[in-house]
Scaffold this motif. Structure first.
Motif, mmCIF file in Angstrom:
data_model
loop_
_atom_site.group_PDB
_atom_site.id
_atom_site.type_symbol
_atom_site.label_atom_id
_atom_site.label_comp_id
_atom_site.label_asym_id
_atom_site.label_seq_id
_atom_site.Cartn_x
_atom_site.Cartn_y
_atom_site.Cartn_z
ATOM 1 N N PRO A 98 0.825 -1.212 0.000
ATOM 2 C CA PRO A 98 0.000 0.000 0.000
ATOM 3 C C PRO A 98 0.858 1.260 0.000
ATOM 4 O O PRO A 98 2.061 1.223 0.276
ATOM 5 C CB PRO A 98 -0.801 -0.129 1.298
ATOM 6 C CG PRO A 98 0.021 -1.016 2.176
ATOM 7 C CD PRO A 98 0.736 -1.967 1.265
ATOM 8 N N ALA A 99 0.222 2.381 -0.309
ATOM 9 C CA ALA A 99 0.920 3.674 -0.333
ATOM 10 C C ALA A 99 1.436 4.026 1.058
ATOM 11 O O ALA A 99 0.857 3.619 2.080
ATOM 12 C CB ALA A 99 -0.027 4.759 -0.831
ATOM 13 N N THR A 100 2.539 4.741 1.074
ATOM 14 C CA THR A 100 3.120 5.197 2.340
ATOM 15 C C THR A 100 3.355 6.697 2.260
ATOM 16 O O THR A 100 3.088 7.334 1.234
ATOM 17 C CB THR A 100 4.462 4.486 2.618
ATOM 18 O OG1 THR A 100 5.429 4.945 1.677
ATOM 19 C CG2 THR A 100 4.315 2.977 2.547
ATOM 20 N N ASN A 101 3.912 7.253 3.324
ATOM 21 C CA ASN A 101 4.180 8.683 3.349
ATOM 22 C C ASN A 101 5.194 9.099 2.282
ATOM 23 O O ASN A 101 5.188 10.237 1.808
ATOM 24 C CB ASN A 101 4.678 9.109 4.734
ATOM 25 C CG ASN A 101 5.977 8.404 5.125
ATOM 26 O OD1 ASN A 101 6.144 7.219 4.859
ATOM 27 N ND2 ASN A 101 6.876 9.127 5.778
ATOM 28 N N LEU A 102 6.080 8.188 1.869
ATOM 29 C CA LEU A 102 7.078 8.512 0.847
ATOM 30 C C LEU A 102 6.805 7.821 -0.478
ATOM 31 O O LEU A 102 7.545 8.033 -1.439
ATOM 32 C CB LEU A 102 8.484 8.136 1.355
ATOM 33 C CG LEU A 102 8.966 8.861 2.617
ATOM 34 C CD1 LEU A 102 10.389 8.452 2.967
ATOM 35 C CD2 LEU A 102 8.879 10.373 2.440
ATOM 36 N N HIS A 103 5.763 6.993 -0.529
ATOM 37 C CA HIS A 103 5.341 6.358 -1.783
ATOM 38 C C HIS A 103 3.829 6.543 -1.900
ATOM 39 O O HIS A 103 3.050 5.728 -1.421
ATOM 40 C CB HIS A 103 5.690 4.865 -1.793
ATOM 41 C CG HIS A 103 7.096 4.592 -2.231
ATOM 42 N ND1 HIS A 103 7.473 4.528 -3.553
ATOM 43 C CD2 HIS A 103 8.217 4.369 -1.498
ATOM 44 C CE1 HIS A 103 8.774 4.259 -3.623
ATOM 45 N NE2 HIS A 103 9.249 4.170 -2.392
ATOM 46 N N PRO A 104 3.413 7.604 -2.538
ATOM 47 C CA PRO A 104 1.974 7.905 -2.590
ATOM 48 C C PRO A 104 1.174 6.895 -3.413
ATOM 49 O O PRO A 104 -0.052 6.838 -3.281
ATOM 50 C CB PRO A 104 1.932 9.294 -3.236
ATOM 51 C CG PRO A 104 3.222 9.432 -3.976
ATOM 52 C CD PRO A 104 4.218 8.639 -3.212
ATOM 53 N N GLU A 105 1.833 6.123 -4.237
ATOM 54 C CA GLU A 105 1.139 5.121 -5.052
ATOM 55 C C GLU A 105 1.431 3.716 -4.535
ATOM 56 O O GLU A 105 2.493 3.428 -3.967
ATOM 57 C CB GLU A 105 1.591 5.219 -6.519
ATOM 58 C CG GLU A 105 1.378 6.580 -7.153
ATOM 59 C CD GLU A 105 -0.099 6.882 -7.329
ATOM 60 O OE1 GLU A 105 -0.883 5.912 -7.455
ATOM 61 O OE2 GLU A 105 -0.456 8.078 -7.332
ATOM 62 N N GLU A 106 0.458 2.824 -4.740
ATOM 63 C CA GLU A 106 0.703 1.416 -4.433
ATOM 64 C C GLU A 106 1.825 0.884 -5.325
ATOM 65 O O GLU A 106 2.050 1.400 -6.420
ATOM 66 C CB GLU A 106 -0.559 0.584 -4.681
ATOM 67 C CG GLU A 106 -1.717 0.914 -3.769
ATOM 68 C CD GLU A 106 -2.935 0.082 -4.084
ATOM 69 O OE1 GLU A 106 -3.835 -0.026 -3.225
ATOM 70 O OE2 GLU A 106 -3.000 -0.477 -5.213
ATOM 71 N N ARG A 107 2.529 -0.118 -4.871
ATOM 72 C CA ARG A 107 3.561 -0.746 -5.716
ATOM 73 C C ARG A 107 3.420 -2.269 -5.630
ATOM 74 O O ARG A 107 3.196 -2.831 -4.556
ATOM 75 C CB ARG A 107 4.958 -0.314 -5.299
ATOM 76 C CG ARG A 107 5.236 -0.452 -3.838
ATOM 77 C CD ARG A 107 6.479 0.291 -3.388
ATOM 78 N NE ARG A 107 6.273 0.848 -2.066
ATOM 79 C CZ ARG A 107 7.246 1.174 -1.233
ATOM 80 N NH1 ARG A 107 8.503 1.047 -1.596
ATOM 81 N NH2 ARG A 107 6.980 1.675 -0.048
ATOM 82 N N GLU A 108 3.549 -2.889 -6.755
ATOM 83 C CA GLU A 108 3.452 -4.353 -6.809
ATOM 84 C C GLU A 108 4.857 -4.943 -6.765
ATOM 85 O O GLU A 108 5.746 -4.523 -7.508
ATOM 86 C CB GLU A 108 2.743 -4.799 -8.087
ATOM 87 C CG GLU A 108 2.528 -6.302 -8.127
ATOM 88 C CD GLU A 108 1.724 -6.745 -9.347
ATOM 89 O OE1 GLU A 108 1.257 -7.894 -9.357
ATOM 90 O OE2 GLU A 108 1.568 -5.923 -10.283
ATOM 91 N N ILE A 109 5.040 -5.899 -5.894
ATOM 92 C CA ILE A 109 6.320 -6.603 -5.802
ATOM 93 C C ILE A 109 6.086 -8.071 -6.165
ATOM 94 O O ILE A 109 5.007 -8.620 -5.931
ATOM 95 C CB ILE A 109 6.950 -6.485 -4.397
ATOM 96 C CG1 ILE A 109 5.964 -6.948 -3.316
ATOM 97 C CG2 ILE A 109 7.406 -5.062 -4.128
ATOM 98 C CD1 ILE A 109 6.537 -6.931 -1.905
ATOM 99 N N ARG A 110 7.096 -8.714 -6.753
ATOM 100 C CA ARG A 110 6.943 -10.085 -7.248
ATOM 101 C C ARG A 110 8.061 -10.971 -6.718
ATOM 102 O O ARG A 110 9.164 -10.502 -6.457
ATOM 103 C CB ARG A 110 6.941 -10.096 -8.784
ATOM 104 C CG ARG A 110 5.820 -9.259 -9.394
ATOM 105 C CD ARG A 110 5.908 -9.274 -10.906
ATOM 106 N NE ARG A 110 4.910 -8.418 -11.530
ATOM 107 C CZ ARG A 110 3.667 -8.805 -11.823
ATOM 108 N NH1 ARG A 110 3.281 -10.045 -11.539
ATOM 109 N NH2 ARG A 110 2.826 -7.984 -12.402
#
Length: 466
Positions: free
Chosen positions: A213-225
């Motif tokens: 999910p988004a964090t204070n320093l990553h405003p967008e969700e990110r998918e990890i594999r």
């Protein structure tokens, strides 16, 4: 003359062959299973184990020092989950990545782009460490658990010792190369088996991907594999293994390619570890990553060629009998194993390949004997490995013969030293009295007859005159 020399040469050759052949047979002796002899793994070290029983099905340099690379993260995540279980952390708890986030991490290390000052949940750190193998996530978890990275590394080594990982020493939380950071294939198995006891860990390592999910320093969700090609073909094609359930990859130039893999087929679980694999020379694209192909081949070999077999139970018959003394109607009792020993064995193993060792409490036993009474033990082994020991118990009852018992008690009573001494003393005393009677009794009889008669012959019976 030539014929004589030829005959002599032939005889010498035959003699030499007769001397050599036993050693040749010994050198080429089968382990009792062609299956065991047939498996060769292209790795510097490897092990295949049934985690439910700890039975080793295959090993290659399993206790030799190797570099684990990112398989290290199994320990880091396990300790974090143990802190959760202890109530020190929660999976939903948010922590802040501190200045030590990049401790011990060099260039080109795997990452999930977690930044210093980023506020991130423990569950997201676990996924980041185990799927894309994020090094920085490990340092953040270390600070959350122990307060600082150095203290956490001490905890890693302490936990390794508790698990019996005698060939392991950790120098960091993530596995970036350090000459003082090493382990063995078997130790990786021990660590992986323990980590797989946690449901959250099993869920993560079996996942193909995860949305952070988004964090204070990553405003967008990110998918990890995941980096495990047995689970997902996102990174490399052609290695999917339908029974795979995890666990963790690792690779550095010094460690080579490493993989701890787990798989479940029907009701059976296996864990394999391969370390120090090399990519096939000249391979391009997804080809040549032998740590995936060798792992799936090793797991398949284990599922296909091993089955649980009963090695020892009460049906075994060729067991020595035990002599029974003072028994009624019989002077022996037959024995039978109590319980059952089973193990995963190569399918081509037969009872002739198994070795049984008996230990009897005594060569004979005194009646009465009760059915089920333990009279010894029996162990079973295969390929120089002992798989267990069972009690040997009497398969029937034997009553005591009362007359034999009384005779035996009398014999034992009179066989005691003090009784023998007493009997000797009594016999000596009796003999002494008899001899004395014979000697001294006869003399008194003769003397009394002579003296008494003399006195009576001299007595006149007259009175004294006044």
């Amino acid at each position: 003359m030539k014929k004589s020399r030829l005959l002599s040469l032939l005889l010498t050759l035959l003699l030499a062959l007769s001397l050599v052949s036993p050693f040749a047979l010994a050198a080429g002796e089968s382990s009792g299973s062609d299956i065991l002899d047939s498996m060769v793994v292209d790795a510097k070290a490897a092990v295949l184990v049934d985690p439910d029983t700890d039975e080793i099905l295959y090993e290659l340099n399993a206790h030799e020092k190797m570099y684990p690379a990112s398989i290290t993260k199994v320990m880091t995540c396990m300790l974090t989950l143990e802190a959760v279980d202890a109530g020190k952390l929660t999976l939903e708890q948010t922590v802040t990545a501190g200045p030590a986030i990049h401790t011990g991490i060099g260039d080109n290390a795997s990452t999930a782009d977690i930044k210093e000052g980023e506020e991130i949940r423990i569950i997201d750190l676990l996924y980041a460490a185990l799927l894309p193998s994020a090094n920085e996530a490990c340092n953040v978890m270390a600070e959350a658990v122990s307060g600082d990275v150095a203290s956490f590394v001490e905890l890693m080594n302490q936990r390794a010792a508790e698990l019996g990982m005698t060939g392991t020493h950790f120098a960091n939380t993530h596995g970036y190369h350090d000459d003082n950071h090493y382990t063995t294939a078997y130790d990786v198995y021990l660590m992986s088996k323990e980590a797989m006891k946690h449901e959250t860990f099993r869920t993560i390592v079996a996942s193909k991907s995860y949305i952070m999910p988004a964090t204070n320093l990553h405003p967008e969700e990110r998918e990890i594999r995941t980096t495990n090609a047995l689970i997902s073909n996102f990174r490399y094609l052609g290695y999917l293994y339908s029974y795979a359930t995890g666990i963790k990859t690792g690779s550095t130039p010094e460690a080579g390619y490493c993989l701890a893999a787990s798989a479940t087929k029907e009701d059976r679980n296996l864990i394999s570890v391969v370390m120090g694999c090399e990519r096939e020379e000249g391979a391009t694209g997804s080809a040549g990553y032998t740590y995936f192909s060798e792992s799936s081949r090793l797991l398949d070999w284990g599922f296909k060629n091993f089955s649980r077999q009963v090695m020892l139970d009460a049906t075994k018959r060729d067991i020595p009998e035990v002599e029974v003394t003072l028994g009624k109607d019989t002077n022996y009792v037959t024995l039978a194993p109590q319980g059952e020993i089973s193990a995963l064995l190569p399918n081509d193993v037969s009872t002739e390949d198994l070795e049984y060792n008996y230990t009897l409490n005594a060569q004979s036993v005194e009646a009465p004997v009760e059915q089920g009474q333990q009279l010894g033990t029996i162990s079973v082994s295969f390929n120089d490995q002992t798989y267990g020991t069972l009690p040997l118990v009497a398969s029937m009852s034997v009553e005591r013969d009362p007359w034999l018992y009384r005779l035996d008690r009398l014999e034992k009573f009179f066989g005691q030293l003090w009784v023998k001494v007493l009997l000797v003393v009594i016999l000596v005393a009796v003999a002494f009295l008899v001899v004395r009677r014979l000697l001294f009794g006869s003399r008194r009889g003769r003397y009394g007859s002579h003296s008494g008669g003399g006195r009576r012959s001299r007595y006149t019976g007259s009175r004294r005159h006044r």
